[in-house]
Every structure is written in structure tokens, then in C-alpha cells.
Scaffold this motif. Structure first.
Motif, PDB file in Angstrom:
ATOM      1  N   VAL A 142      49.930  37.716  43.475  1.00 23.20           N
ATOM      2  CA  VAL A 142      48.928  38.779  43.551  1.00 23.20           C
ATOM      3  C   VAL A 142      48.338  38.753  44.951  1.00 23.20           C
ATOM      4  O   VAL A 142      47.646  37.802  45.334  1.00 23.20           O
ATOM      5  CB  VAL A 142      47.824  38.579  42.498  1.00 23.20           C
ATOM      6  CG1 VAL A 142      46.826  39.727  42.571  1.00 23.20           C
ATOM      7  CG2 VAL A 142      48.429  38.479  41.099  1.00 23.20           C
ATOM      8  N   GLU A 143      48.609  39.808  45.717  1.00 22.39           N
ATOM      9  CA  GLU A 143      48.185  39.839  47.116  1.00 22.39           C
ATOM     10  C   GLU A 143      47.023  40.797  47.315  1.00 22.39           C
ATOM     11  O   GLU A 143      47.112  41.993  47.000  1.00 22.39           O
ATOM     12  CB  GLU A 143      49.351  40.258  48.016  1.00 22.39           C
ATOM     13  CG  GLU A 143      49.008  40.216  49.502  1.00 22.39           C
ATOM     14  CD  GLU A 143      50.203  40.546  50.384  1.00 22.39           C
ATOM     15  OE1 GLU A 143      50.117  40.270  51.593  1.00 22.39           O
ATOM     16  OE2 GLU A 143      51.211  41.080  49.865  1.00 22.39           O
ATOM     17  N   ASP A 144      45.933  40.291  47.832  1.00 19.91           N
ATOM     18  CA  ASP A 144      44.782  41.116  48.137  1.00 19.91           C
ATOM     19  C   ASP A 144      45.174  42.156  49.188  1.00 19.91           C
ATOM     20  O   ASP A 144      45.789  41.834  50.197  1.00 19.91           O
ATOM     21  CB  ASP A 144      43.653  40.228  48.670  1.00 19.91           C
ATOM     22  CG  ASP A 144      42.333  40.956  48.783  1.00 19.91           C
ATOM     23  OD1 ASP A 144      42.227  42.079  48.267  1.00 19.91           O
ATOM     24  OD2 ASP A 144      41.404  40.393  49.387  1.00 19.91           O
ATOM     25  N   GLY A 145      44.827  43.413  48.931  1.00 24.80           N
ATOM     26  CA  GLY A 145      45.154  44.484  49.861  1.00 24.80           C
ATOM     27  C   GLY A 145      46.467  45.177  49.579  1.00 24.80           C
ATOM     28  O   GLY A 145      46.717  46.256  50.117  1.00 24.80           O
ATOM     29  N   ALA A 146      47.311  44.582  48.719  1.00 28.33           N
ATOM     30  CA  ALA A 146      48.654  45.125  48.499  1.00 28.33           C
ATOM     31  C   ALA A 146      48.793  45.888  47.191  1.00 28.33           C
ATOM     32  O   ALA A 146      49.872  46.398  46.896  1.00 28.33           O
ATOM     33  CB  ALA A 146      49.683  43.996  48.534  1.00 28.33           C
ATOM     34  N   LEU A 147      47.727  45.967  46.407  1.00 34.51           N
ATOM     35  CA  LEU A 147      47.807  46.574  45.079  1.00 34.51           C
ATOM     36  C   LEU A 147      46.744  47.659  44.939  1.00 34.51           C
ATOM     37  O   LEU A 147      45.571  47.413  45.217  1.00 34.51           O
ATOM     38  CB  LEU A 147      47.612  45.507  43.998  1.00 34.51           C
ATOM     39  CG  LEU A 147      48.676  44.395  43.990  1.00 34.51           C
ATOM     40  CD1 LEU A 147      48.193  43.194  43.204  1.00 34.51           C
ATOM     41  CD2 LEU A 147      49.976  44.936  43.412  1.00 34.51           C
ATOM     42  N   PRO A 148      47.121  48.847  44.493  1.00 32.78           N
ATOM     43  CA  PRO A 148      46.138  49.933  44.403  1.00 32.78           C
ATOM     44  C   PRO A 148      44.977  49.623  43.472  1.00 32.78           C
ATOM     45  O   PRO A 148      43.836  50.004  43.756  1.00 32.78           O
ATOM     46  CB  PRO A 148      46.963  51.121  43.895  1.00 32.78           C
ATOM     47  CG  PRO A 148      48.226  50.541  43.350  1.00 32.78           C
ATOM     48  CD  PRO A 148      48.482  49.293  44.123  1.00 32.78           C
ATOM     49  N   LEU A 175      36.414  45.010  57.134  1.00 28.65           N
ATOM     50  CA  LEU A 175      37.864  45.164  56.994  1.00 28.65           C
ATOM     51  C   LEU A 175      38.558  43.824  57.136  1.00 28.65           C
ATOM     52  O   LEU A 175      38.624  43.252  58.223  1.00 28.65           O
ATOM     53  CB  LEU A 175      38.390  46.135  58.063  1.00 28.65           C
ATOM     54  CG  LEU A 175      39.902  46.326  58.121  1.00 28.65           C
ATOM     55  CD1 LEU A 175      40.454  46.846  56.800  1.00 28.65           C
ATOM     56  CD2 LEU A 175      40.276  47.275  59.262  1.00 28.65           C
ATOM     57  N   GLY A 176      39.068  43.315  56.019  1.00 30.02           N
ATOM     58  CA  GLY A 176      39.895  42.120  56.025  1.00 30.02           C
ATOM     59  C   GLY A 176      41.310  42.521  55.662  1.00 30.02           C
ATOM     60  O   GLY A 176      42.046  43.101  56.461  1.00 30.02           O
ATOM     61  N   ASN A 177      41.683  42.280  54.411  1.00 26.88           N
ATOM     62  CA  ASN A 177      43.003  42.713  53.946  1.00 26.88           C
ATOM     63  C   ASN A 177      43.059  44.198  53.615  1.00 26.88           C
ATOM     64  O   ASN A 177      44.133  44.741  53.393  1.00 26.88           O
ATOM     65  CB  ASN A 177      43.428  41.893  52.726  1.00 26.88           C
ATOM     66  CG  ASN A 177      43.942  40.527  53.115  1.00 26.88           C
ATOM     67  OD1 ASN A 177      44.799  40.400  53.981  1.00 26.88           O
ATOM     68  ND2 ASN A 177      43.418  39.481  52.490  1.00 26.88           N
ATOM     69  N   GLY A 178      41.922  44.858  53.543  1.00 24.02           N
ATOM     70  CA  GLY A 178      41.917  46.317  53.460  1.00 24.02           C
ATOM     71  C   GLY A 178      41.542  46.932  52.132  1.00 24.02           C
ATOM     72  O   GLY A 178      41.345  48.145  52.057  1.00 24.02           O
ATOM     73  N   ALA A 179      41.427  46.161  51.050  1.00 23.08           N
ATOM     74  CA  ALA A 179      41.150  46.749  49.741  1.00 23.08           C
ATOM     75  C   ALA A 179      39.777  47.416  49.713  1.00 23.08           C
ATOM     76  O   ALA A 179      39.620  48.518  49.164  1.00 23.08           O
ATOM     77  CB  ALA A 179      41.244  45.685  48.654  1.00 23.08           C
ATOM     78  N   VAL A 201      36.160  45.073  62.041  1.00 21.56           N
ATOM     79  CA  VAL A 201      36.815  43.770  62.137  1.00 21.56           C
ATOM     80  C   VAL A 201      36.039  42.891  63.112  1.00 21.56           C
ATOM     81  O   VAL A 201      35.228  43.380  63.909  1.00 21.56           O
ATOM     82  CB  VAL A 201      38.282  43.877  62.611  1.00 21.56           C
ATOM     83  CG1 VAL A 201      39.103  44.766  61.684  1.00 21.56           C
ATOM     84  CG2 VAL A 201      38.358  44.392  64.051  1.00 21.56           C
ATOM     85  N   ALA A 202      36.304  41.600  63.031  1.00 22.66           N
ATOM     86  CA  ALA A 202      35.790  40.681  64.048  1.00 22.66           C
ATOM     87  C   ALA A 202      36.691  40.760  65.275  1.00 22.66           C
ATOM     88  O   ALA A 202      37.918  40.846  65.157  1.00 22.66           O
ATOM     89  CB  ALA A 202      35.768  39.259  63.500  1.00 22.66           C
ATOM     90  N   GLY A 203      36.087  40.716  66.447  1.00 24.01           N
ATOM     91  CA  GLY A 203      36.877  40.776  67.675  1.00 24.01           C
ATOM     92  C   GLY A 203      37.891  39.653  67.780  1.00 24.01           C
ATOM     93  O   GLY A 203      38.950  39.819  68.395  1.00 24.01           O
ATOM     94  N   GLY A 204      37.589  38.521  67.163  1.00 20.54           N
ATOM     95  CA  GLY A 204      38.513  37.396  67.183  1.00 20.54           C
ATOM     96  C   GLY A 204      39.613  37.474  66.150  1.00 20.54           C
ATOM     97  O   GLY A 204      40.446  36.562  66.048  1.00 20.54           O
ATOM     98  N   ALA A 205      39.650  38.568  65.380  1.00 26.86           N
ATOM     99  CA  ALA A 205      40.713  38.794  64.387  1.00 26.86           C
ATOM    100  C   ALA A 205      41.077  40.276  64.409  1.00 26.86           C
ATOM    101  O   ALA A 205      40.752  41.034  63.497  1.00 26.86           O
ATOM    102  CB  ALA A 205      40.245  38.366  62.995  1.00 26.86           C
TER     103      ALA A 205
END
Length: 314
Positions: A142-148, A175-179, A201-205
Motif C-alpha cells: 500500500v503506497e501513500d500517494g499511489a491510490l485514489p 506536499l509530500g507523496n501527494g495524496a 514542499v521543503a526546499g531541501g526536498a
């Protein structure tokens, strides 16, 4: 895979465990005067896992027909959501996290019943280990951001904002994985089409920002930020695809702005919010002229800090 939809966001709001729904919406705060905008804060740190993540996880798990072994990777909050919601719905949950993951979050995942395994130097290395284990064991990854469904559960946050009558000019969304960004953006496109959706996002990521702007997957060699909840170096393709129709802009903020935002939230709202959760306020601090006089909402999406972090950062 089906797209993220407003119809399913409304459905999620009727299905998700009520412990995660109808979180406080704060407004008319003293921060308005400091930041020069009319602010709405959706507080997602007062539920059993101190994070918004269980909204999407619980909605996704409601779609599974029968109990099974689930595997995920996490910086901490997604793993807590998987552990608690999985236990409630009868699933065994194996969670991979980086060796340097937040110890408070690791302890919480175990307390909620997760089988936690530490592997790799960062979140994406832990994710690679989780994928291998799931494939070897025949378990569901189960991937965070990959499932509607995960984005749709998170989108119920925006539904609650609009149902409260907050007619906002802009939403500033971590904004991390996008969900979270795709869920919030999808609902606002439906219910408040004039609202600008800005992901932070963080500038370092910067991987998600670079990928969104270049319209292709951009992986960075590492991350350098205190905001572990958005410390992504390998973007999720489905999330980026979904962001094309649900997000207007992606901006980056620096570490000083994140720390200042955390301290302002603590001082003015009395809340302990982790770096990734304060990143929307950091965006307001970073571009005050852009937001002056606007009605702006942001999600304070997590509050899992160790005592040492509280002492150092707040």
C-alpha cells in the motif's frame, strides 16, 4: 486506475471513522494580523494518530473485501494510520521505516499493532525494502500517494472547509507523496473552482516540485530538511498525474521559514505542529505580499514531535 473524484470524496466523508472527521477549523486568530491575510486553519493533529493520514487509509481499507497482510513504508504518520485502521478492520500490517525515523512515531506504530521494521537511510530506501518484502511474501503493498482512495479520504478535509462556509481565495497544502494535495485540490476544483491550489514542499526536498514543473519524474539523490513528512526524493507517478488537474502551483520554503511557522502556530494557536504540518504557514511567511489581504486556508496536518524536538524547535 480510476482518477481521484469529488463523488468519492463525498462518499469517504460518510465512511471514514468519525474519530478522524470534522476536525476544528480555526479562524479570526491573532495570526491574521501577523501574516496580513484572513486565515483558516484546519487542525488535523487532535485525532488518535495526530495526523490527517488515517482519513485516506481508512477509506482505502473499507474497499478491501477481506482481511489480509498489508505492507507499507512510512516516515511515521502514514504507518500509524495503517497500523490503527488496519487493526480495526482486521488486517495484519507490516511497516517499513528508515533507521533514523522519529522514535515517537515508531513507538506509536507499534502501540497501534503494526509490525515495524527499520531499514535504510531514508524514507525512499525503506519503501524499496517494503516493496521487496511484499513481493516475496505475496502481500499487498500500500503506497501513500499511489491510490485514489487515499487521496479521496484526505479530500474530505476540503469538503469540511467548504461546508463550513469558508469562501477562500487560496489553499496552501503541504506536499509530500501527494495524496493530501490531490485530494484537497480535487474537491476545491469541484466546489470552489476559483480557489487557487498551491502545494508546498521543503526546499531541501524538491523532487515533487521539480517533477511537477518539468512534467516528468525527477528523482533527487537525497533530502535535507527537518520536515520528515514531506521528505520525498522519489515522486509517486500517480500523484504527479493527479496533480496536473488539481494543483495550480508548487512552491518551496526554507528551513528558517518552517521553524518560524511552527513557533508562530505554537504562540498564537497554542498548538504543537510538526514541520511538515506547518509548511503552509511557512509559505505565507516566505511571500507575504503575494497573500496580503487574501482569504487563505491551510492544513495543520500533523503534530507528532518528540520532547527533544519540542525543546529544540519551539
Amino acid at each position: 486506475m480510476r482518477p481521484v473524484s469529488a463523488e468519492n470524496i463525498k462518499l469517504a466523508a460518510s465512511i471514514v471513522d468519525k474519530a478522524y472527521l470534522n476536525s476544528p477549523l480555526l479562524y479570526e486568530t491573532s495570526l491574521d494580523g501577523v501574516l496580513g491575510a484572513e486565515l483558516f486553519f484546519k487542525v488535523e493533529s487532535l485525532n488518535p494518530i495526530r495526523s490527517f493520514k488515517a482519513r485516506g487509509v481508512d477509506f482505502f481499507l473499507s474497499e478491501l473485501a477481506e482481511p489480509q497482510t498489508l505492507v507499507c513504508a512510512t516516515a511515521g504518520n502514514f504507518g500509524q494510520a495503517m497500523a490503527r485502521a488496519g487493526r480495526q478492520r482486521g488486517h495484519k500490517v507490516v511497516i517499513y521505516a528508515a533507521e533514523n525515523a522519529n522514535p515517537l512515531k515508531i513507538d506509536a506504530m507499534r502501540r497501534f499493532g503494526g509490525d515495524v521494521r527499520l531499514e535504510g537511510a531514508d524514507f525512499d530506501a525503506a519503501k524499496a525494502a517494503a516493496r521487496r518484502f511484499a513481493k516475496d511474501e505475496g502481500a499487498l503493498f500500500v503506497e501513500d500517494g499511489a491510490l485514489p482512495a487515499i487521496a479521496e479520504g484526505a479530500g474530505a478535509i476540503a469538503l469540511e472547509i467548504t461546508e463550513a462556509g469558508a469562501n477562500i481565495d487560496a489553499a496552501l497544502v503541504p506536499l509530500g507523496n501527494g495524496a493530501l494535495a490531490t485530494g484537497v485540490g480535487t474537491w476545491l476544483r469541484h466546489a470552489s473552482p476559483d480557489t487557487e491550489i498551491v502545494a508546498i514542499v521543503a526546499g531541501g526536498a524538491p523532487a515533487m516540485k521539480l517533477s511537477f514543473e518539468q512534467k516528468q519524474l525527477v528523482t533527487t539523490p537525497g533530502v535535507d530538511t527537518i520536515a520528515d513528512g514531506v521528505a520525498v526524493r522519489e515522486p509517486v507517478p500517480f500523484a504527479l498525474q493527479s496533480m496536473e488537474s488539481s494543483v495550480d502551483h508548487v512552491v518551496a520554503v526554507d528551513e528558517d521559514a518552517i521553524l518560524k511557522a511552527m513557533r508562530l502556530i505554537h504562540e498564537h494557536l497554542g498548538l504543537v505542529i510538526e514541520p511538515a504540518g506547518a509548511i503552509g504557514v511557512a509559505a505565507l511567511l516566505s511571500a507575504p505580499q503575494r497573500w496580503r489581504g487574501k482569504r487563505v486556508a491551510t492544513v495543520l496536518c500533523g503534530g507528532n514531535l518528540t520532547p527533544a524536538q519540542i525543546k529544540e524547535w519551539l
